[in-house]
Design a protein around this motif. Structure first.
Motif, PDB file in Angstrom:
ATOM      1  N   VAL A   1     -11.961 -34.117  80.313  1.00 24.25           N
ATOM      2  CA  VAL A   1     -10.671 -33.922  79.652  1.00 24.25           C
ATOM      3  C   VAL A   1     -10.631 -34.723  78.363  1.00 24.25           C
ATOM      4  O   VAL A   1     -10.984 -35.910  78.344  1.00 24.25           O
ATOM      5  CB  VAL A   1      -9.517 -34.357  80.577  1.00 24.25           C
ATOM      6  CG1 VAL A   1      -8.175 -34.272  79.845  1.00 24.25           C
ATOM      7  CG2 VAL A   1      -9.481 -33.487  81.823  1.00 24.25           C
TER       8      VAL A   1
ATOM      9  N   LEU B   1      -8.074 -35.013  74.739  1.00 26.94           N
ATOM     10  CA  LEU B   1      -6.907 -34.576  73.990  1.00 26.94           C
ATOM     11  C   LEU B   1      -7.221 -34.302  72.530  1.00 26.94           C
ATOM     12  O   LEU B   1      -6.710 -33.354  71.942  1.00 26.94           O
ATOM     13  CB  LEU B   1      -5.802 -35.637  74.106  1.00 26.94           C
ATOM     14  CG  LEU B   1      -4.503 -35.401  73.341  1.00 26.94           C
ATOM     15  CD1 LEU B   1      -3.829 -34.115  73.812  1.00 26.94           C
ATOM     16  CD2 LEU B   1      -3.566 -36.584  73.523  1.00 26.94           C
TER      17      LEU B   1
ATOM     18  N   GLU C   1      -8.883 -32.906  69.370  1.00 29.00           N
ATOM     19  CA  GLU C   1      -9.610 -31.663  69.150  1.00 29.00           C
ATOM     20  C   GLU C   1     -11.000 -31.904  68.571  1.00 29.00           C
ATOM     21  O   GLU C   1     -11.976 -31.266  68.978  1.00 29.00           O
ATOM     22  CB  GLU C   1      -8.819 -30.749  68.221  1.00 29.00           C
ATOM     23  CG  GLU C   1      -9.488 -29.399  68.006  1.00 29.00           C
ATOM     24  CD  GLU C   1      -8.649 -28.450  67.173  1.00 29.00           C
ATOM     25  OE1 GLU C   1      -9.108 -27.322  66.911  1.00 29.00           O
ATOM     26  OE2 GLU C   1      -7.529 -28.853  66.778  1.00 29.00           O
TER      27      GLU C   1
ATOM     28  N   LYS D   1     -12.103 -29.771  78.936  1.00 31.06           N
ATOM     29  CA  LYS D   1     -10.720 -29.333  79.063  1.00 31.06           C
ATOM     30  C   LYS D   1      -9.934 -29.979  77.922  1.00 31.06           C
ATOM     31  O   LYS D   1      -9.700 -31.183  77.937  1.00 31.06           O
ATOM     32  CB  LYS D   1     -10.131 -29.762  80.409  1.00 31.06           C
ATOM     33  CG  LYS D   1     -10.974 -29.369  81.617  1.00 31.06           C
ATOM     34  CD  LYS D   1     -10.912 -27.877  81.894  1.00 31.06           C
ATOM     35  CE  LYS D   1     -11.613 -27.539  83.193  1.00 31.06           C
ATOM     36  NZ  LYS D   1     -11.529 -26.095  83.525  1.00 31.06           N
ATOM     37  N   ARG D   2      -9.534 -29.187  76.936  1.00 28.62           N
ATOM     38  CA  ARG D   2      -8.820 -29.725  75.778  1.00 28.62           C
ATOM     39  C   ARG D   2      -7.330 -29.808  76.080  1.00 28.62           C
ATOM     40  O   ARG D   2      -6.566 -28.895  75.804  1.00 28.62           O
ATOM     41  CB  ARG D   2      -9.035 -28.838  74.556  1.00 28.62           C
ATOM     42  CG  ARG D   2     -10.442 -28.801  74.064  1.00 28.62           C
ATOM     43  CD  ARG D   2     -10.471 -28.179  72.674  1.00 28.62           C
ATOM     44  NE  ARG D   2     -11.686 -27.420  72.456  1.00 28.62           N
ATOM     45  CZ  ARG D   2     -11.940 -26.718  71.372  1.00 28.62           C
ATOM     46  NH1 ARG D   2     -11.031 -26.642  70.412  1.00 28.62           N
ATOM     47  NH2 ARG D   2     -13.071 -26.059  71.247  1.00 28.62           N
ATOM     48  N   GLU D   3      -6.916 -30.903  76.694  1.00 31.37           N
ATOM     49  CA  GLU D   3      -5.501 -31.074  77.012  1.00 31.37           C
ATOM     50  C   GLU D   3      -5.189 -32.523  77.340  1.00 31.37           C
ATOM     51  O   GLU D   3      -6.087 -33.353  77.506  1.00 31.37           O
ATOM     52  CB  GLU D   3      -5.083 -30.166  78.155  1.00 31.37           C
ATOM     53  CG  GLU D   3      -5.885 -30.325  79.436  1.00 31.37           C
ATOM     54  CD  GLU D   3      -5.481 -29.276  80.469  1.00 31.37           C
ATOM     55  OE1 GLU D   3      -4.325 -29.343  80.952  1.00 31.37           O
ATOM     56  OE2 GLU D   3      -6.313 -28.396  80.781  1.00 31.37           O
ATOM     57  N   ASP D   4      -3.912 -32.802  77.436  1.00 35.37           N
ATOM     58  CA  ASP D   4      -3.418 -34.118  77.801  1.00 35.37           C
ATOM     59  C   ASP D   4      -3.592 -34.299  79.303  1.00 35.37           C
ATOM     60  O   ASP D   4      -3.219 -33.420  80.086  1.00 35.37           O
ATOM     61  CB  ASP D   4      -1.939 -34.221  77.416  1.00 35.37           C
ATOM     62  CG  ASP D   4      -1.398 -35.636  77.535  1.00 35.37           C
ATOM     63  OD1 ASP D   4      -1.872 -36.398  78.388  1.00 35.37           O
ATOM     64  OD2 ASP D   4      -0.459 -35.958  76.775  1.00 35.37           O
TER      65      ASP D   4
ATOM     66  N   HIS E   1      -0.795 -33.464  81.679  1.00 38.79           N
ATOM     67  CA  HIS E   1      -0.462 -32.082  81.998  1.00 38.79           C
ATOM     68  C   HIS E   1      -1.619 -31.344  82.661  1.00 38.79           C
ATOM     69  O   HIS E   1      -1.528 -30.129  82.888  1.00 38.79           O
ATOM     70  CB  HIS E   1      -0.047 -31.333  80.723  1.00 38.79           C
ATOM     71  CG  HIS E   1       1.043 -32.016  79.968  1.00 38.79           C
ATOM     72  ND1 HIS E   1       2.283 -32.289  80.509  1.00 38.79           N
ATOM     73  CD2 HIS E   1       1.078 -32.514  78.706  1.00 38.79           C
ATOM     74  CE1 HIS E   1       3.035 -32.900  79.627  1.00 38.79           C
ATOM     75  NE2 HIS E   1       2.334 -33.062  78.523  1.00 38.79           N
ATOM     76  N   PHE E   2      -2.658 -32.070  82.993  1.00 38.23           N
ATOM     77  CA  PHE E   2      -3.852 -31.451  83.577  1.00 38.23           C
ATOM     78  C   PHE E   2      -3.626 -31.185  85.061  1.00 38.23           C
ATOM     79  O   PHE E   2      -3.335 -32.108  85.830  1.00 38.23           O
ATOM     80  CB  PHE E   2      -5.054 -32.379  83.367  1.00 38.23           C
ATOM     81  CG  PHE E   2      -6.347 -31.845  83.919  1.00 38.23           C
ATOM     82  CD1 PHE E   2      -6.832 -30.608  83.528  1.00 38.23           C
ATOM     83  CD2 PHE E   2      -7.091 -32.592  84.822  1.00 38.23           C
ATOM     84  CE1 PHE E   2      -8.028 -30.118  84.025  1.00 38.23           C
ATOM     85  CE2 PHE E   2      -8.291 -32.124  85.319  1.00 38.23           C
ATOM     86  CZ  PHE E   2      -8.763 -30.878  84.922  1.00 38.23           C
ATOM     87  N   GLU E   3      -3.750 -29.922  85.464  1.00 38.46           N
ATOM     88  CA  GLU E   3      -3.512 -29.523  86.849  1.00 38.46           C
ATOM     89  C   GLU E   3      -4.714 -28.707  87.343  1.00 38.46           C
ATOM     90  O   GLU E   3      -4.745 -27.486  87.238  1.00 38.46           O
ATOM     91  CB  GLU E   3      -2.228 -28.695  86.960  1.00 38.46           C
ATOM     92  CG  GLU E   3      -0.959 -29.436  86.585  1.00 38.46           C
ATOM     93  CD  GLU E   3      -0.567 -30.490  87.623  1.00 38.46           C
ATOM     94  OE1 GLU E   3      -1.124 -30.467  88.738  1.00 38.46           O
ATOM     95  OE2 GLU E   3       0.287 -31.333  87.299  1.00 38.46           O
TER      96      GLU E   3
END
Length: 243
Positions: free
Chosen positions: A69, A71, A73, A95-98, A101-103
């Motif tokens: 993961v 955040l 880019e 996984k490009r996300e915070d 909010h990763f589920e």
């Protein structure tokens, strides 16, 4: 700590000297200590250019997948490039996300991270005045507080899983307290000394949901003549061409 030369996976870090997230000794030690035995799912939180995820892919079984993961880019793009050029590309995924909010579809057997270190800037130095915003986000805790880090680890960790992370030694009480509040407990700690007579700069932690007595280890990187110690070579030899 300075970056040792001869890291075995350096060919997977395209133009890493120009990357904002450079290979560091803390992550190399953390990845060398972490043991993904029997792990089927591994998570690297805040992967940067992907070093820890690559190390876990190299050390784990062929049927183990590694999610990374990130955040930022630019860092995520660098990790994707590095993963694609590695022998483990099919087992690695960015996984490009915070992380907040990763589920994921399932929890992880092992979580590893070199998380943001500091609660704020150090007034004794001018280091942060010239640091770009990406580097600040990686080094300062504003992006991921220690309490939030362990809370997310507890949320994403499988029942019998382990968390490996590294923090400055001076933040030991913060680590123990924040982890405990999240339901995680330190079962092993490695205090890392640059030389035998120096105070530890960082500590590597292994945590789980099972409360237990903490085993404390010590690792010294260099001898008095500045050469690497045998214990450091033994620990990291799988990742260094010169060892």
């Amino acid at each position: 700590m300075t970056k040792p030369a001869g890291f075995q996976c350096k060919q997977f870090f395209v133009a890493h000297e120009q990357c904002a997230m450079k290979v560091g000794t803390d992550s190399l030690i953390l990845g060398s200590i972490a043991e993904p035995v029997h792990a089927r799912r591994i998570l690297d939180i805040g992967t940067g250019s992907g070093l820890l995820a690559l190390m876990m892919a190299q050390k784990s079984d062929a049927n183990c997948t590694v999610d990374a993961v990130e955040l930022d880019e630019r860092a995520a793009l660098q990790a994707e490039t590095n993963f694609a050029q590695s022998p483990w590309a099919e087992r690695l995924c960015v996984k490009r996300e915070d992380i907040a909010h990763f589920e994921p579809d399932a929890r992880y057997d092992l979580i590893i991270s070199n998380p943001p270190y500091f609660a704020g800037t150090d007034d004794r130095t001018r280091a942060y005045e010239t640091m770009d915003e990406q580097r600040k986000l990686a080094r300062l805790e504003h992006g991921l507080r220690i309490e939030d880090f362990f809370r997310h680890c507890a949320r994403l960790l499988a029942g019998e899983g382990s968390v490996y992370c590294v923090y400055p030694h001076q933040r030991h009480n913060d680590v123990v307290n924040a982890a405990s509040d999240a339901g995680l407990f330190v079962d092993q700690r490695w205090d890392v000394h640059n030389k035998a007579d120096s105070l530890p700069k960082v500590s590597v932690y292994r945590l789980s949901a099972m409360a237990s007595f903490t085993q404390i280890h010590s690792l010294t990187i260099r001898n008095e003549d500045n050469s690497y110690t045998d214990e450091f070579k033994t620990l990291c030899q799988a990742f260094y061409l010169n060892f």
